[in-house]
Write an enzyme that holds these catalytic residues in place. Sequence first.
Site: not given
Length: 330
Positions: A254, A200
């Site tokens: 992400k 992420k």
Amino acid sequence: MSLAPYPAARFRRLRATPSLRALHRETRLGVEDLIWPLFVRDGDNERDAVPSMPGVERLSIDLIVEAAREAALLGIPAICLFPYTDVSLKTEACEEAWNPHNLCNRAVRAIREAGIEIAVMTDVALDPYNANGHDGIVRAGIILNDESVAALVRMALAQAEAGADILGPSDMMDGRIGAIRAALEAEGHTHVTIMSYAAKYASAFYGPFRDAVGASGALTGDKKTYQMDPGNSDEAMRLIARDLSEGADMVMVKPGMPYLDICRRTKTEFGVPTYAYQVSGEYAMLRGAADHGWVDGTAVMMESLTAFKRAGCDGILTYFAPEAARLLNA
């Protein structure tokens, strides 16, 4: 491999008709590849728009149940819940995060009580409950790793007890996957899966999401001490390897579209269930451009989702999920 020279080899032959293009298409997108993120708010029969995400709404629990039923009927295999927490419940210790009766846990129970056959995923991070807007506990301006992990374990157990099928630790604290997995095993939640937000990035594409969960105004500073530097790729592989070694069942990249190279590396190097999150900023750009008539909205939606599959993803979290599912089912 040696190809016949032109004109013996004409690649356009296989592009000549829709039928021929379909026959040799390498990447296929299906409804079963979609996970629909949903925002939960308090109230009854209440919905309100997220201005920075046209077409996306926060829904009260009764309407979340109806959305889950709609998703199941469309063939979407999973939804993911994110709470819009009242500011009065946000504290520096984040106690609401593991309240068995918080918005998210009540929504999970309501879906379970409705008997809807769909997988329910939850977010494991403290930002919706944190007075400071961070994914971890903050003291003197420092995000504390180990205290945050202890809080995340309590949060994860509360979600598992509510009936969540998939836990999505999105906090990026070191060691949280191992701690959560150990706690789940100790408490008998051996069936609960973990989809780790393993890679992420500290991205500028998250802004509309923070509006949606009410974390934008609360956030002090940035998240660069725990989310990844956008310039790093090898580090993502180390983080994914670590989370898998600690008990993650699935991993996520992400944001999505700017990091398709990370999706491909993940699938190639690990061969594990790999997911991407087409985040709020990605959605807002495509939807905004479509709403202004600058792009063909349907075409860019489907092209972007297909790109995730081509990059090696097994599934995509996307706010386009119901719209895409209707097209795929047609």
